[in-house]
Motif scaffolding. Sequence first.
Motif, PDB file in Angstrom:
ATOM      1  N   ILE A  85      -9.375   1.577   0.121  1.00  0.00           N
ATOM      2  CA  ILE A  85     -10.675   1.560   0.794  1.00  0.00           C
ATOM      3  C   ILE A  85     -10.856   0.249   1.568  1.00  0.00           C
ATOM      4  N   CYS A  86     -10.272  -0.832   1.055  1.00  0.00           N
ATOM      5  CA  CYS A  86     -10.307  -2.115   1.773  1.00  0.00           C
ATOM      6  C   CYS A  86      -9.493  -2.027   3.058  1.00  0.00           C
ATOM      7  N   LEU A  87      -8.353  -1.318   2.994  1.00  0.00           N
ATOM      8  CA  LEU A  87      -7.505  -1.140   4.170  1.00  0.00           C
ATOM      9  C   LEU A  87      -8.219  -0.316   5.241  1.00  0.00           C
ATOM     10  N   ILE A  88      -8.894   0.752   4.825  1.00  0.00           N
ATOM     11  CA  ILE A  88      -9.641   1.577   5.774  1.00  0.00           C
ATOM     12  C   ILE A  88     -10.735   0.753   6.438  1.00  0.00           C
ATOM     13  N   TRP A  89     -11.369  -0.107   5.639  1.00  0.00           N
ATOM     14  CA  TRP A  89     -12.412  -0.959   6.195  1.00  0.00           C
ATOM     15  C   TRP A  89     -11.830  -1.890   7.256  1.00  0.00           C
ATOM     16  N   TYR A  90     -10.646  -2.435   7.018  1.00  0.00           N
ATOM     17  CA  TYR A  90     -10.001  -3.293   8.023  1.00  0.00           C
ATOM     18  C   TYR A  90      -9.728  -2.499   9.301  1.00  0.00           C
ATOM     19  N   PHE A  91      -9.191  -1.281   9.172  1.00  0.00           N
ATOM     20  CA  PHE A  91      -8.924  -0.441  10.333  1.00  0.00           C
ATOM     21  C   PHE A  91     -10.206  -0.163  11.110  1.00  0.00           C
ATOM     22  N   TYR A  92     -11.280   0.104  10.378  1.00  0.00           N
ATOM     23  CA  TYR A  92     -12.566   0.396  11.011  1.00  0.00           C
ATOM     24  C   TYR A  92     -13.029  -0.793  11.842  1.00  0.00           C
ATOM     25  N   VAL A  93     -12.987  -1.980  11.253  1.00  0.00           N
ATOM     26  CA  VAL A  93     -13.426  -3.187  11.957  1.00  0.00           C
ATOM     27  C   VAL A  93     -12.526  -3.463  13.158  1.00  0.00           C
ATOM     28  N   ASP A  94     -11.215  -3.304  12.970  1.00  0.00           N
ATOM     29  CA  ASP A  94     -10.261  -3.547  14.052  1.00  0.00           C
ATOM     30  C   ASP A  94     -10.544  -2.631  15.234  1.00  0.00           C
ATOM     31  N   PHE A  95     -10.695  -1.332  14.957  1.00  0.00           N
ATOM     32  CA  PHE A  95     -10.952  -0.410  16.063  1.00  0.00           C
ATOM     33  C   PHE A  95     -12.330  -0.637  16.666  1.00  0.00           C
ATOM     34  N   TYR A  96     -13.302  -0.929  15.838  1.00  0.00           N
ATOM     35  CA  TYR A  96     -14.654  -1.138  16.357  1.00  0.00           C
ATOM     36  C   TYR A  96     -14.681  -2.301  17.348  1.00  0.00           C
ATOM     37  N   ILE A  97     -13.863  -3.321  17.077  1.00  0.00           N
ATOM     38  CA  ILE A  97     -13.835  -4.494  17.953  1.00  0.00           C
ATOM     39  C   ILE A  97     -12.980  -4.255  19.192  1.00  0.00           C
ATOM     40  N   HIS A  98     -11.775  -3.714  19.000  1.00  0.00           N
ATOM     41  CA  HIS A  98     -10.811  -3.601  20.099  1.00  0.00           C
ATOM     42  C   HIS A  98     -10.789  -2.220  20.753  1.00  0.00           C
ATOM     43  N   GLY A  99     -11.215  -1.177  20.023  1.00  0.00           N
ATOM     44  CA  GLY A  99     -11.229   0.152  20.607  1.00  0.00           C
ATOM     45  C   GLY A  99      -9.863   0.664  21.004  1.00  0.00           C
ATOM     46  N   ASN A 100      -8.834   0.262  20.271  1.00  0.00           N
ATOM     47  CA  ASN A 100      -7.456   0.616  20.619  1.00  0.00           C
ATOM     48  C   ASN A 100      -6.779   1.259  19.415  1.00  0.00           C
ATOM     49  N   GLU A 101      -6.531   2.582  19.515  1.00  0.00           N
ATOM     50  CA  GLU A 101      -5.900   3.289  18.396  1.00  0.00           C
ATOM     51  C   GLU A 101      -4.478   2.816  18.141  1.00  0.00           C
ATOM     52  N   LYS A 102      -3.772   2.404  19.197  1.00  0.00           N
ATOM     53  CA  LYS A 102      -2.385   1.982  19.038  1.00  0.00           C
ATOM     54  C   LYS A 102      -2.270   0.740  18.160  1.00  0.00           C
ATOM     55  N   ARG A 103      -3.310  -0.092  18.181  1.00  0.00           N
ATOM     56  CA  ARG A 103      -3.296  -1.284  17.322  1.00  0.00           C
ATOM     57  C   ARG A 103      -3.210  -0.904  15.844  1.00  0.00           C
ATOM     58  N   LEU A 104      -3.806   0.234  15.483  1.00  0.00           N
ATOM     59  CA  LEU A 104      -3.847   0.644  14.089  1.00  0.00           C
ATOM     60  C   LEU A 104      -2.465   1.032  13.569  1.00  0.00           C
ATOM     61  N   THR A 105      -1.566   1.429  14.490  1.00  0.00           N
ATOM     62  CA  THR A 105      -0.203   1.784  14.079  1.00  0.00           C
ATOM     63  C   THR A 105       0.680   0.551  13.942  1.00  0.00           C
ATOM     64  N   ARG A 106       0.203  -0.563  14.483  1.00  0.00           N
ATOM     65  CA  ARG A 106       0.955  -1.812  14.352  1.00  0.00           C
ATOM     66  C   ARG A 106       0.292  -2.670  13.266  1.00  0.00           C
ATOM     67  N   MET A 107       0.332  -2.166  12.048  1.00  0.00           N
ATOM     68  CA  MET A 107      -0.368  -2.815  10.947  1.00  0.00           C
ATOM     69  C   MET A 107       0.243  -4.166  10.619  1.00  0.00           C
ATOM     70  N   SER A 108      -0.614  -5.139  10.393  1.00  0.00           N
ATOM     71  CA  SER A 108      -0.146  -6.466  10.015  1.00  0.00           C
ATOM     72  C   SER A 108       0.472  -6.432   8.614  1.00  0.00           C
ATOM     73  N   PHE A 109       1.580  -7.114   8.464  1.00  0.00           N
ATOM     74  CA  PHE A 109       2.253  -7.227   7.167  1.00  0.00           C
ATOM     75  C   PHE A 109       1.298  -7.776   6.117  1.00  0.00           C
ATOM     76  N   PHE A 110       0.444  -8.702   6.527  1.00  0.00           N
ATOM     77  CA  PHE A 110      -0.434  -9.384   5.580  1.00  0.00           C
ATOM     78  C   PHE A 110      -1.556  -8.494   5.052  1.00  0.00           C
ATOM     79  N   ILE A 111      -1.829  -7.370   5.741  1.00  0.00           N
ATOM     80  CA  ILE A 111      -2.881  -6.482   5.265  1.00  0.00           C
ATOM     81  C   ILE A 111      -2.302  -5.240   4.592  1.00  0.00           C
ATOM     82  N   ILE A 112      -1.083  -4.843   4.944  1.00  0.00           N
ATOM     83  CA  ILE A 112      -0.505  -3.633   4.362  1.00  0.00           C
ATOM     84  C   ILE A 112       0.340  -3.936   3.129  1.00  0.00           C
TER      85      ILE A 112
END
Length: 223
Positions: A85-112
């Motif tokens: 649920i913490c990971l989903i929250w990070y994805f939500y914030v990331d997309f909300y700020i950048h609006g880029n779905e492709k960013r979500l497929t390039r997950m940071s090592f430090f969060i995954i």
Amino acid sequence: MPTILQYVELNSFAIAVLLVILLNMRRQDGRYSPDQKLFYSLLVVNILLLILDTALWVLDGKPGDFARLLNILAVVSYNILNPVICLIWYFYVDFYIHGNEKRLTRMSFFIIFPVFVNLILSVASIFTDIYFIFDENNVYRRGRFIYVLLGICLYMIGYTAVFLIRNRNKISRKEYISLLVFVIPPTIGGIIQAMVPGVIIIWIATTLSILIIFINVQKDQLH
């Protein structure tokens, strides 16, 4: 200390609130933006965690091998979903700020990476006392390294908060404050839960955070 019945009532109330939000999110055309889909996932996972938490309270101390099996399955699933649920929250914030779905497929090592570590530790706990142990009476006890799970969740929440703060100029002040406030109730709930054994309020606190986001952010987008 709250009784089992009181916890069941609190969790049931939180589930009801989340279901009301789910119903209010429905669109007749069935078209949702990616951030709305992520928010929907956030709701569903929180509901699952509340259901599993309720099951653990009801099953705790119940005799028999079948009850023990259900206890183990519930607690392993519960522990695995905690950082998800913490990971989903990070994805939500990331997309909300950048609006880029492709960013979500390039997950940071430090969060995954913490999610995979927790998955391994959760499954390994079936055979050791890393996260949990059930005694001969099927009563749940915290494992020796249960604080690793709390640390992973707090780290991921903190990681998302820092990411949000660094990108605060890319969204409005109202949106920024609403997103940042999200982390406060579950963080406080998690700390209290760690300090006071037997008190489980983190997912009820998360329900409050989700309600805040829905009122201040998602409701505007749905309209």
